[in-house]
Design a protein around this motif. Sequence first.
Motif, PDB file in Angstrom:
ATOM      1  N   SER A  32       0.927  -1.360   0.033  1.00  0.00           N
ATOM      2  CA  SER A  32      -0.065   0.053   0.098  1.00  0.00           C
ATOM      3  C   SER A  32       0.824   1.113   0.123  1.00  0.00           C
ATOM      4  N   PHE A  33       0.219   2.376  -0.476  1.00  0.00           N
ATOM      5  CA  PHE A  33       1.029   3.796  -0.120  1.00  0.00           C
ATOM      6  C   PHE A  33      -0.242   4.300   0.504  1.00  0.00           C
ATOM      7  N   SER A  34       0.269   4.967   1.392  1.00  0.00           N
ATOM      8  CA  SER A  34      -0.788   6.093   2.063  1.00  0.00           C
ATOM      9  C   SER A  34      -0.418   7.375   2.484  1.00  0.00           C
ATOM     10  N   LEU A  35      -1.065   8.506   2.165  1.00  0.00           N
ATOM     11  CA  LEU A  35      -0.672   9.925   2.432  1.00  0.00           C
ATOM     12  C   LEU A  35      -1.092  10.404   3.695  1.00  0.00           C
ATOM     13  N   LYS A  36      -0.740  11.051   4.440  1.00  0.00           N
ATOM     14  CA  LYS A  36      -1.105  11.762   5.642  1.00  0.00           C
ATOM     15  C   LYS A  36      -0.515  12.913   5.770  1.00  0.00           C
ATOM     16  N   GLU A  37      -1.255  14.029   6.315  1.00  0.00           N
ATOM     17  CA  GLU A  37      -0.699  15.307   6.724  1.00  0.00           C
ATOM     18  C   GLU A  37      -0.203  15.185   7.977  1.00  0.00           C
ATOM     19  N   HIS A  38       1.050  15.787   8.095  1.00  0.00           N
ATOM     20  CA  HIS A  38       1.854  15.942   9.488  1.00  0.00           C
ATOM     21  C   HIS A  38       2.710  16.908   9.470  1.00  0.00           C
ATOM     22  N   ASP A  39       2.672  17.966  10.373  1.00  0.00           N
ATOM     23  CA  ASP A  39       3.435  19.188  10.721  1.00  0.00           C
ATOM     24  C   ASP A  39       3.800  19.673   9.481  1.00  0.00           C
ATOM     25  N   GLY A  40       2.818  19.953   8.645  1.00  0.00           N
ATOM     26  CA  GLY A  40       2.865  21.075   7.324  1.00  0.00           C
ATOM     27  C   GLY A  40       3.490  20.328   6.290  1.00  0.00           C
ATOM     28  N   ALA A  41       3.575  18.769   6.214  1.00  0.00           N
ATOM     29  CA  ALA A  41       4.049  18.042   5.002  1.00  0.00           C
ATOM     30  C   ALA A  41       2.976  16.895   4.679  1.00  0.00           C
ATOM     31  N   ILE A  42       3.286  16.157   3.939  1.00  0.00           N
ATOM     32  CA  ILE A  42       2.731  15.169   3.329  1.00  0.00           C
ATOM     33  C   ILE A  42       3.632  14.038   3.574  1.00  0.00           C
ATOM     34  N   VAL A  43       3.230  12.993   4.562  1.00  0.00           N
ATOM     35  CA  VAL A  43       4.118  11.792   4.760  1.00  0.00           C
ATOM     36  C   VAL A  43       3.458  10.650   4.008  1.00  0.00           C
ATOM     37  N   VAL A  44       4.235  10.159   3.061  1.00  0.00           N
ATOM     38  CA  VAL A  44       4.001   9.079   2.188  1.00  0.00           C
ATOM     39  C   VAL A  44       4.663   7.958   2.781  1.00  0.00           C
ATOM     40  N   THR A  45       3.652   6.818   3.155  1.00  0.00           N
ATOM     41  CA  THR A  45       4.368   5.371   3.514  1.00  0.00           C
ATOM     42  C   THR A  45       4.234   4.336   2.640  1.00  0.00           C
ATOM     43  N   TRP A  46       5.041   3.860   2.424  1.00  0.00           N
ATOM     44  CA  TRP A  46       5.111   2.580   1.243  1.00  0.00           C
ATOM     45  C   TRP A  46       5.162   1.479   2.248  1.00  0.00           C
ATOM     46  N   ARG A  47       4.027   0.461   2.337  1.00  0.00           N
ATOM     47  CA  ARG A  47       4.078  -0.666   3.310  1.00  0.00           C
ATOM     48  C   ARG A  47       3.991  -1.911   2.363  1.00  0.00           C
ATOM     49  N   PHE A  48       4.721  -3.091   2.784  1.00  0.00           N
ATOM     50  CA  PHE A  48       4.548  -4.234   2.331  1.00  0.00           C
ATOM     51  C   PHE A  48       4.665  -5.367   3.209  1.00  0.00           C
ATOM     52  N   TRP A  49       3.643  -6.338   2.938  1.00  0.00           N
ATOM     53  CA  TRP A  49       3.309  -7.375   4.043  1.00  0.00           C
ATOM     54  C   TRP A  49       2.576  -8.436   3.353  1.00  0.00           C
ATOM     55  N   GLY A  50       3.030  -9.603   4.288  1.00  0.00           N
ATOM     56  CA  GLY A  50       2.382 -10.741   3.903  1.00  0.00           C
ATOM     57  C   GLY A  50       2.628 -12.015   4.836  1.00  0.00           C
ATOM     58  N   PRO A  51       2.109 -13.358   4.381  1.00  0.00           N
ATOM     59  CA  PRO A  51       2.429 -14.536   5.358  1.00  0.00           C
ATOM     60  C   PRO A  51       3.737 -15.128   5.083  1.00  0.00           C
ATOM     61  N   ALA A  52       4.135 -15.749   5.763  1.00  0.00           N
ATOM     62  CA  ALA A  52       5.604 -16.626   5.284  1.00  0.00           C
ATOM     63  C   ALA A  52       5.190 -18.182   5.941  1.00  0.00           C
ATOM     64  N   SER A  53       5.160 -18.769   4.737  1.00  0.00           N
ATOM     65  CA  SER A  53       4.883 -20.202   5.014  1.00  0.00           C
ATOM     66  C   SER A  53       5.946 -21.193   4.670  1.00  0.00           C
ATOM     67  N   GLY A  54       6.135 -22.254   5.454  1.00  0.00           N
ATOM     68  CA  GLY A  54       7.279 -23.242   5.221  1.00  0.00           C
ATOM     69  C   GLY A  54       8.604 -22.709   5.564  1.00  0.00           C
ATOM     70  N   TYR A  55       9.630 -23.501   5.677  1.00  0.00           N
ATOM     71  CA  TYR A  55      10.947 -23.135   6.368  1.00  0.00           C
ATOM     72  C   TYR A  55      11.649 -21.964   5.555  1.00  0.00           C
ATOM     73  N   VAL A  56      11.618 -22.218   4.170  1.00  0.00           N
ATOM     74  CA  VAL A  56      12.323 -21.260   3.585  1.00  0.00           C
ATOM     75  C   VAL A  56      11.711 -19.791   3.219  1.00  0.00           C
ATOM     76  N   GLY A  57      10.156 -19.827   3.476  1.00  0.00           N
ATOM     77  CA  GLY A  57       9.585 -18.704   3.492  1.00  0.00           C
ATOM     78  C   GLY A  57       9.705 -17.875   4.903  1.00  0.00           C
ATOM     79  N   ARG A  58       9.874 -18.537   5.964  1.00  0.00           N
ATOM     80  CA  ARG A  58      10.219 -17.961   7.282  1.00  0.00           C
ATOM     81  C   ARG A  58      11.401 -17.634   7.334  1.00  0.00           C
ATOM     82  N   TYR A  59      12.532 -17.898   6.699  1.00  0.00           N
ATOM     83  CA  TYR A  59      13.947 -17.469   6.578  1.00  0.00           C
ATOM     84  C   TYR A  59      13.945 -16.346   5.837  1.00  0.00           C
ATOM     85  N   MET A  60      13.082 -16.093   4.582  1.00  0.00           N
ATOM     86  CA  MET A  60      12.959 -15.064   3.786  1.00  0.00           C
ATOM     87  C   MET A  60      12.408 -13.807   4.552  1.00  0.00           C
ATOM     88  N   ALA A  61      11.276 -14.092   5.385  1.00  0.00           N
ATOM     89  CA  ALA A  61      10.400 -13.250   5.876  1.00  0.00           C
ATOM     90  C   ALA A  61      11.257 -12.463   7.270  1.00  0.00           C
TER      91      ALA A  61
END
Length: 202
Positions: A121-150
């Motif tokens: 996601s990308f979210s925009l919020k006003e804070h202290d006279g500026a626009i704060v852009v937040t780039w977020r990336f999330w998801g599950p981690a399954s299996g042994y390799v997946g948990r190591y990567m996470a």
Amino acid sequence: MKYLKIFAIAFILMNALFFSVPLFLNQGFDVQYSKSLPIESKAQVFELLADFHKHVGWNPWFKPDTSITKTVSKPSRGLGASYTWSSEHSGEGKQVITEFIEGQLIQSDFDFGEMGQAQGSFSLKEHDGAIVVTWRFWGPASGYVGRYMAHFMDTMMLPIMKKGLDDLAVILKDLPDTSPMPSDGIHNRSNPVDSISVQVDL
């Protein structure tokens, strides 16, 4: 014979360690990076984030790859807009916008095929006279390799997110300033504030 036994014991212990460690690691990942940009450029910032065609100049995933084939949907922005890719280096995948709030939020589902699914996601919020852009990336981690990567996802993703939002700020400086002139006739466009990063583990 003695060395063979030592090798066999060491091999068993290493395998036991490899397969047991993931049991104690996080079952998912959640990485985010934020950057402050001039508040008067909010509409321009959102448009650069919202339209897949306008990702080409700043989004690291759109950077040149001689083996990649990309397809952007019509329309290229808004709820349901999608982007698919196929590459020898990056594999195949699809991104679909699943939540869209004009000027505030763009959320997407990612399908990486055999590598699994995630959300961003990308979210925009006003804070202290500026626009704060937040780039977020999330998801599950399954299996042994997946948990190591996470476990190392923040190390892999944060530099990419930083580069992308820094390039976004550079492009923003070169765009025509469409913000209204103040009543006193004096108008100065502020520069982006230094970026901040936050990494959240599940």
